[in-house]
Design a protein around this motif. Structure first.
Motif, PDB file in Angstrom:
ATOM      1  N   ALA A   2       2.188   3.320  21.407  1.00 43.85           N
ATOM      2  CA  ALA A   2       1.600   2.385  20.451  1.00 43.85           C
ATOM      3  C   ALA A   2       1.144   3.119  19.213  1.00 43.85           C
ATOM      4  CB  ALA A   2       0.438   1.686  21.120  1.00 43.85           C
ATOM      5  N   PHE A   3       2.096   3.557  18.457  1.00 46.14           N
ATOM      6  CA  PHE A   3       1.758   4.398  17.325  1.00 46.14           C
ATOM      7  C   PHE A   3       1.605   3.627  16.034  1.00 46.14           C
ATOM      8  CE2 PHE A   3       3.798   6.991  20.385  1.00 46.14           C
ATOM      9  CZ  PHE A   3       3.070   8.150  20.368  1.00 46.14           C
ATOM     10  N   THR A   4       2.357   2.555  15.909  1.00 43.22           N
ATOM     11  CA  THR A   4       2.532   1.996  14.586  1.00 43.22           C
ATOM     12  C   THR A   4       1.633   0.824  14.283  1.00 43.22           C
ATOM     13  OG1 THR A   4       4.274   0.579  15.426  1.00 43.22           O
ATOM     14  CG2 THR A   4       4.927   2.703  14.496  1.00 43.22           C
ATOM     15  N   PHE A   5       0.908   0.340  15.258  1.00 41.51           N
ATOM     16  CA  PHE A   5       0.135  -0.864  15.014  1.00 41.51           C
ATOM     17  C   PHE A   5      -0.964  -0.957  16.053  1.00 41.51           C
ATOM     18  CE2 PHE A   5      -0.450  -5.229  13.702  1.00 41.51           C
ATOM     19  CZ  PHE A   5      -0.162  -5.091  12.363  1.00 41.51           C
ATOM     20  N   PRO A   6      -1.997  -1.781  15.770  1.00 40.16           N
ATOM     21  CA  PRO A   6      -2.929  -2.036  16.885  1.00 40.16           C
ATOM     22  C   PRO A   6      -2.073  -2.407  18.080  1.00 40.16           C
ATOM     23  CG  PRO A   6      -3.740  -3.087  14.899  1.00 40.16           C
ATOM     24  CD  PRO A   6      -2.360  -2.510  14.580  1.00 40.16           C
ATOM     25  N   GLU A 205      11.292   2.733  -1.275  1.00 36.84           N
ATOM     26  CA  GLU A 205      10.416   1.787  -0.559  1.00 36.84           C
ATOM     27  C   GLU A 205       9.696   2.442   0.620  1.00 36.84           C
ATOM     28  OE1 GLU A 205      13.648   1.301  -1.137  1.00 36.84           O
ATOM     29  OE2 GLU A 205      13.921  -0.588  -2.230  1.00 36.84           O
ATOM     30  N   VAL A 206      10.100   3.651   0.964  1.00 38.97           N
ATOM     31  CA  VAL A 206       9.599   4.301   2.188  1.00 38.97           C
ATOM     32  C   VAL A 206       8.406   5.204   1.883  1.00 38.97           C
ATOM     33  CG1 VAL A 206      10.197   5.977   3.992  1.00 38.97           C
ATOM     34  CG2 VAL A 206      11.835   4.194   3.345  1.00 38.97           C
ATOM     35  N   GLN A 207       7.325   5.007   2.605  1.00 36.90           N
ATOM     36  CA  GLN A 207       6.114   5.828   2.460  1.00 36.90           C
ATOM     37  C   GLN A 207       5.643   6.291   3.834  1.00 36.90           C
ATOM     38  OE1 GLN A 207       4.313   6.804  -0.266  1.00 36.90           O
ATOM     39  NE2 GLN A 207       5.971   5.999  -1.523  1.00 36.90           N
ATOM     40  N   PRO A 208       5.118   7.528   3.917  1.00 40.23           N
ATOM     41  CA  PRO A 208       4.529   7.943   5.198  1.00 40.23           C
ATOM     42  C   PRO A 208       3.463   6.941   5.640  1.00 40.23           C
ATOM     43  CG  PRO A 208       4.651   9.796   3.688  1.00 40.23           C
ATOM     44  CD  PRO A 208       5.027   8.576   2.890  1.00 40.23           C
ATOM     45  N   TYR A 209       3.396   6.708   6.936  1.00 45.99           N
ATOM     46  CA  TYR A 209       2.416   5.781   7.490  1.00 45.99           C
ATOM     47  C   TYR A 209       1.442   6.571   8.358  1.00 45.99           C
ATOM     48  CZ  TYR A 209       0.533   1.848  10.170  1.00 45.99           C
ATOM     49  OH  TYR A 209      -0.305   0.931  10.753  1.00 45.99           O
ATOM     50  N   PHE A 210       0.152   6.358   8.135  1.00 44.60           N
ATOM     51  CA  PHE A 210      -0.863   7.065   8.919  1.00 44.60           C
ATOM     52  C   PHE A 210      -1.416   6.129   9.986  1.00 44.60           C
ATOM     53  CE2 PHE A 210      -1.381  11.106   6.762  1.00 44.60           C
ATOM     54  CZ  PHE A 210      -0.705  10.877   5.582  1.00 44.60           C
ATOM     55  N   THR A 223       9.277  16.527  12.783  1.00 46.38           N
ATOM     56  CA  THR A 223      10.345  15.781  12.116  1.00 46.38           C
ATOM     57  C   THR A 223      10.253  14.291  12.420  1.00 46.38           C
ATOM     58  OG1 THR A 223      11.811  16.177  13.980  1.00 46.38           O
ATOM     59  CG2 THR A 223      11.923  17.741  12.152  1.00 46.38           C
ATOM     60  N   GLY A 224       9.156  13.875  13.036  1.00 50.52           N
ATOM     61  CA  GLY A 224       8.970  12.472  13.393  1.00 50.52           C
ATOM     62  C   GLY A 224       8.965  11.582  12.153  1.00 50.52           C
ATOM     63  N   ILE A 225       9.591  10.422  12.291  1.00 54.03           N
ATOM     64  CA  ILE A 225       9.622   9.448  11.194  1.00 54.03           C
ATOM     65  C   ILE A 225       8.575   8.390  11.514  1.00 54.03           C
ATOM     66  CG2 ILE A 225      11.007   7.670  10.064  1.00 54.03           C
ATOM     67  CD1 ILE A 225      13.493   9.405  10.732  1.00 54.03           C
ATOM     68  N   LEU A 226       7.492   8.418  10.768  1.00 53.66           N
ATOM     69  CA  LEU A 226       6.446   7.409  10.923  1.00 53.66           C
ATOM     70  C   LEU A 226       6.164   6.901   9.522  1.00 53.66           C
ATOM     71  CD1 LEU A 226       4.457   5.802  12.519  1.00 53.66           C
ATOM     72  CD2 LEU A 226       2.990   7.781  12.729  1.00 53.66           C
ATOM     73  N   VAL A 227       6.764   5.758   9.188  1.00 54.79           N
ATOM     74  CA  VAL A 227       6.759   5.295   7.796  1.00 54.79           C
ATOM     75  C   VAL A 227       6.494   3.798   7.694  1.00 54.79           C
ATOM     76  CG1 VAL A 227       8.343   7.089   6.968  1.00 54.79           C
ATOM     77  CG2 VAL A 227       9.278   4.942   7.848  1.00 54.79           C
ATOM     78  N   GLY A 228       5.950   3.413   6.549  1.00 57.75           N
ATOM     79  CA  GLY A 228       5.881   2.005   6.156  1.00 57.75           C
ATOM     80  C   GLY A 228       6.956   1.768   5.104  1.00 57.75           C
ATOM     81  N   ILE A 229       7.575   0.599   5.159  1.00 58.20           N
ATOM     82  CA  ILE A 229       8.665   0.283   4.215  1.00 58.20           C
ATOM     83  C   ILE A 229       8.330  -1.038   3.551  1.00 58.20           C
ATOM     84  CG2 ILE A 229      11.144  -0.149   3.997  1.00 58.20           C
ATOM     85  CD1 ILE A 229      11.316   1.461   6.758  1.00 58.20           C
ATOM     86  N   LYS A 230       7.997  -0.972   2.270  1.00 59.86           N
ATOM     87  CA  LYS A 230       7.535  -2.167   1.558  1.00 59.86           C
ATOM     88  C   LYS A 230       8.551  -2.542   0.486  1.00 59.86           C
ATOM     89  CE  LYS A 230       3.380  -4.074  -0.594  1.00 59.86           C
ATOM     90  NZ  LYS A 230       3.470  -5.259   0.296  1.00 59.86           N
ATOM     91  N   CYS A 231       9.093  -3.749   0.591  1.00 60.37           N
ATOM     92  CA  CYS A 231      10.079  -4.243  -0.384  1.00 60.37           C
ATOM     93  C   CYS A 231       9.434  -5.377  -1.178  1.00 60.37           C
ATOM     94  CB  CYS A 231      11.328  -4.738   0.337  1.00 60.37           C
ATOM     95  SG  CYS A 231      12.115  -3.467   1.339  1.00 60.37           S
TER      96      CYS A 231
END
Lengths: 326, 326
Positions: A2-6, A205-210, A223-231
Motif C-alpha cells: 500500500a504505497f501509493t494511497f491511503p 506530466e510525471v512527477q515523483p510521488y512521496f 530504481t523504483g518508479i513512484l510517481v504522480g501523473i497529472k494531465c
C-alpha cells in the motif's frame, strides 16, 4: 502493498489460512479460472464463474489500463504457469462490495508449487465511489520465498480522477542495499532498471510521488518508479485522452519491461538459492515487517470507511491470519 | 560524502593519519583557528592564518550562501564547542589548488573528544573553474561514533551555475529503517523532519534530484532533501536574484532547523548508547561501506581532472589512509 494511497487492504499480498491451508496443492490453472475443487456444485460453479469474470473484466477501467493489466497477467501465465497453483482465496474475499454495491473489490492469489521460488502472485482491482467521483486501484504483486533473495515484483496503478494517476512499479529489495552493494549491482545496476525509470520520468506530466508513510518510502528501491501523473484538462477532455495515451504508450510498455526483467530473474537464470538458516530468517523478518506495516495502515484507514466494518473485518481477518499476525 | 555531483574528494569525510594520529588531543578551538601547535613558528602562524581565513571567508560565494555556511558553523561551535578538538588536517590538504590556481579547495576536520558521541565535524568549500563558468561546492558533515546510533548530519550546497543549485540536506540513517521501524520513528517521525522537506518542496523552482549513483540514492533517508533548484533567468539577471532569495529565505533557515534537530539529538537528550560489540560492528560496517563507495567514486572521477594528479593523489591518499582503505 500500500504505497501509493491511503491503502485499501486488497493491496496487501496475503495468504489464506481461513479456508484451509494457504496453498492447497491442486493442478495449475489460469487467473481467469478461479478455485476449482474437483467436483463443484452447480451453485458453486455459478458463483465462481461470476467472480472469475469480474476479476478479468476490469469493468471500470480505461481500455489501456485494462489492457496493461491483462498483458501483465498474461506474461505471468506464459512464463510462470507451471510454477503456480490455482487461486485459493475464499469466495467472499475474491469478490466483495459495500452495502450499496457502489464500491467493489476483487482478489486472486496463486501460490507457487513446492519447487518454485515463487511464494505467491496476487492480482486485484478495486473500484471506489466517493464524493461524486470514482477511483480505480489495480495491483499485481509477485512475492518470492525465503529460499531465494530475488526482489519482489510490484505494480500498482491508481486512477484517482479522470486526469490524475499514481503509479508504483518496482522490484522491492529483500536486503538493505547500503549494506549489500553486490545485491544492488546484481538486481538493479546490471539489469538496467534505471533506464525504465528515466524513460517515464522524461514525460512532463510525471512527477515523483512521496508516500505519506516514511516507512514505505524506504521500502522502494533505487530504481523504483513512484510517481504522480497529472494531465491538465482545461474542460476539453484532452486531459483524459492524454491519460489514456500515457498508460497505453508508456506505462504499459515500461511495466512489461520491468516484469520481463523480474521474470528472467525468477525463471531463466534466477534462482539465487539461500541455504543458510540465518539468512533465510533475516529475509523472512524483513519481509514480515513490511507486511505488518501495510496491515497496520490498512486496519486504521480506508477499508472500513470504504466497505463497512463487516467486509473490512472479513478481509483484514484473512490478511492477519495469512501473516500470522494477531 | 558525494551525493549531489560527480564527487570531488573534499566531500568525503575523512580522518587523517598521515600527519600523525587522526585526532591529537589538544584543547578545543574554533573553526577559524586552524591547527595551532603549542609554540608555532612565525612562518607557521602566517600560513595558518592565511588558510584559516580562506576557509571562513568563503570568497566565491553569494552572500546568502556564505551566511548560511557561517550560520551552520556557528551553531556547531555554540552547541558542540566543548565536544571538539582543533582541526588536524595536514596543511597541504587544508588548502589546495590546481597548477594555475583557478580551482581551489579547503578542508577542516575537527574530531570529537573521547567522551563525546561526535566522531568528527567536517567543513569545506571548493571553487572549480571550468568551461567559462565556475562551480561552488560547500559542505558540512557531522559524523558520529559507533558508540551511538544517532544519524550523521550532512549539508551540501552546490552552485552549479548562476541559476542552478543542488542541495543535499539530511540526517543519514545508520541502520536499515525497513528492518528497524523504531529507528525511523525516533529519529525521523517524532522529530517532524518531514515538515522541513515539505517546506522546501513547495517552492516551484525545487525538483527532486536523482543522484547518478543508485547506491547513494539508498543512503538518503525518508525525509532527506536531495533537490535541484532551477531559477529561469531570461537574460535579466532575475534568476540569480531568485537564487539568492531561495538560499537566504528558505535553504538557510531549513538547514538551520535540521541542524538544530540533529544537535538536540547529540547534546540534549541524545546519547543513544550502543554497548553491544556486535551492534557497534554492524554500525561500523555500514558506515565504512558508505565511505568506501564515496572514495571509489572520487578516485575515478573529478578530483584528478580538477586539480591534477599530484594534488588529487595527495588528497585521496589522505582519505584512503584515514579509512584504512588500501
Amino acid at each position: 502493498m500500500a504505497f501509493t494511497f491511503p491503502p485499501p487492504a486488497h493491496v496487501v499480498p496475503l495468504r489464506l489460512s481461513r479456508a484451509g491451508p494457504p496453498c492447497p496443492r491442486r493442478s495449475s490453472s489460469s487467473f481467469s479460472a478461479f478455485p476449482t475443487p474437483p467436483i463443484p456444485s452447480r451453485m458453486e460453479q455459478q458463483m465462481m464463474s461470476t467472480k472469475a469474470s469480474k476479476l478479468m473484466e476490469f469493468p471500470h477501467l480505461l481500455a489501456p489500463h485494462r489492457d496493461t493489466m491483462l498483458g501483465l497477467i498474461s506474461a505471468i501465465e506464459n512464463r510462470l504457469g507451471n510454477h503456480l497453483l490455482p487461486s485459493s482465496v475464499p469466495s467472499d474475499v475474491e469478490y466483495y462490495q459495500n452495502e450499496s454495491g457502489t464500491s467493489q473489490g476483487t482478489l486472486s492469489i496463486r501460490c507457487g508449487v513446492d519447487t518454485s521460488p515463487i511464494d505467491f502472485i496476487l492480482a486485484s482491482w478495486l473500484h471506489l465511489e466517493q464524493g461524486g467521483g470514482a477511483m480505480e486501484i489495480t495491483n499485481i504483486a509477485g512475492y518470492l520465498k525465503s529460499s531465494t533473495d530475488i526482489p519482489h515484483f510490484q505494480f500498482e496503478l491508481v486512477q484517482c480522477s479522470p486526469t490524475f494517476l499514481i503509479l508504483f512499479l518496482d522490484l522491492i529489495p529483500r536486503k538493505d542495499t547500503v549494506l549489500h552493494p553486490d545485491y544492488l549491482k546484481t538486481f538493479y545496476e546490471d539489469t538496467q532498471l534505471e533506464a525504465c525509470r528515466q524513460r517515464l520520468a522524461r514525460l512532463p506530466e510525471v512527477q515523483p510521488y512521496f508516500s505519506s508513510s516514511l516507512y514505505f518510502r524506504r521500502v522502494v528501491s533505487s530504481t523504483g518508479i513512484l510517481v504522480g501523473i497529472k494531465c491538465e484538462d482545461g474542460g476539453t477532455g484532452t486531459g483524459t485522452e492524454r491519460v489514456e495515451e500515457i498508460i497505453g504508450e508508456h506505462i504499459g510498455p515500461i511495466a512489461n519491461e520491468v516484469m520481463r526483467i523480474w521474470l528472467d530473474m525468477c525463471v531463466d537464470g534466477g534462482v539465487r538459492e539461500v541455504s543458510e538458516i540465518e539468512q533465510r530468517a533475516e529475509l523472512e523478518k524483513r519481509d514480515k515487517l513490511i507486511k505488518r506495516k501495510a496491515i497496520e495502515m490498512d486496519l486504521s484507514s480506508s477499508m472500513p470507511k470504504q466497505f463497512g466494518h463487516e467486509v473490512a473485518d472479513r478481509v483484514l481477518r484473512v490478511i492477519k491470519s495469512a501473516y500470522n499476525i494477531t
